[in-house]
Design an enzyme around this catalytic site. Sequence first.
Site, PDB file in Angstrom:
ATOM      1  CG  ASP A  13     -17.104  -3.085 -20.101  1.00  0.00           C
ATOM      2  OD1 ASP A  13     -17.151  -1.886 -20.423  1.00  0.00           O
ATOM      3  OD2 ASP A  13     -16.319  -3.904 -20.609  1.00  0.00           O
ATOM      4  CG  ASP A  15     -16.247  -1.611 -26.364  1.00  0.00           C
ATOM      5  OD1 ASP A  15     -16.736  -2.053 -27.411  1.00  0.00           O
ATOM      6  OD2 ASP A  15     -16.326  -0.419 -26.014  1.00  0.00           O
ATOM      7  CG  ASP A 192     -13.256  -6.528 -20.480  1.00  0.00           C
ATOM      8  OD1 ASP A 192     -12.246  -6.473 -21.209  1.00  0.00           O
ATOM      9  OD2 ASP A 192     -14.045  -5.587 -20.357  1.00  0.00           O
TER      10      ASP A 192
END
Length: 252
Positions: A13, A15, A192
Amino acid sequence: MNKFEDIRGVAFDLDGTLVDSAPGLAAAVDMALYALELPVAGEERVITWIGNGADILMERALTWARQERATLRKTMGKPPVDDDIPAEEQVRILRKLFDRYYGEVAEEGTFLFPHVADTLGALQAKGLPLGLVTNKPTPFVAPLLEALDIAKYFSVVIGGDDVQNKKPHPDPLLLVAERMGIAPQQMLFVGDSRNDIQAAKAAGCPSVGLTYGYNYGEAIDLSQPDVIYQSLNDLLPALGLPHSENQESKND
């Protein structure tokens, strides 16, 4: 047995995983809200809205701003505003404003998290193909990767406009695995947020959850990734590489 011994590629991922993009995103959101004469949200609040792409970010921002404005007017003894354009149209306008402002502030408002460049470099040197899967609008992705000097590490990049179904749908991850020429179970996905872990599970990919990202204010362990790490370079020993000691700063 090493949980990741069959891994033949790694996807990430963006961001909250590789980059702290909250300062730039929050600035663009607030400038767009201000342009529509709506209350501004601030970075701490915007962080809880990040992760599902720009359209949903705009919906969350507008919902909050309209409610906040109504509350403020009520405390001042003023009637609620009843001449707004429809919310759907306002979201569309807000998105256009956001895209314009984010294009101006994205690079200066985005920073690599610690150990990102050295971890990506070590994985690439090992011969593992690396992919990127983000819900961020595609036009912003390549310039940002180039500005941060990490574009060179990725053989496959999938932005939010490149697939019909964004994470947590498995389609973006399945597409990356296909382009890498490996089975989904051979591709490790690192993220995250619950969207990342849900997408990995749906695609059949093993997953790593990082504790330092955004994730809507939730602890990543609630999403039950296969492994949880505090730092990105904790991934290296699990893939047979020495732990990185290069202490990158957030602002490098």
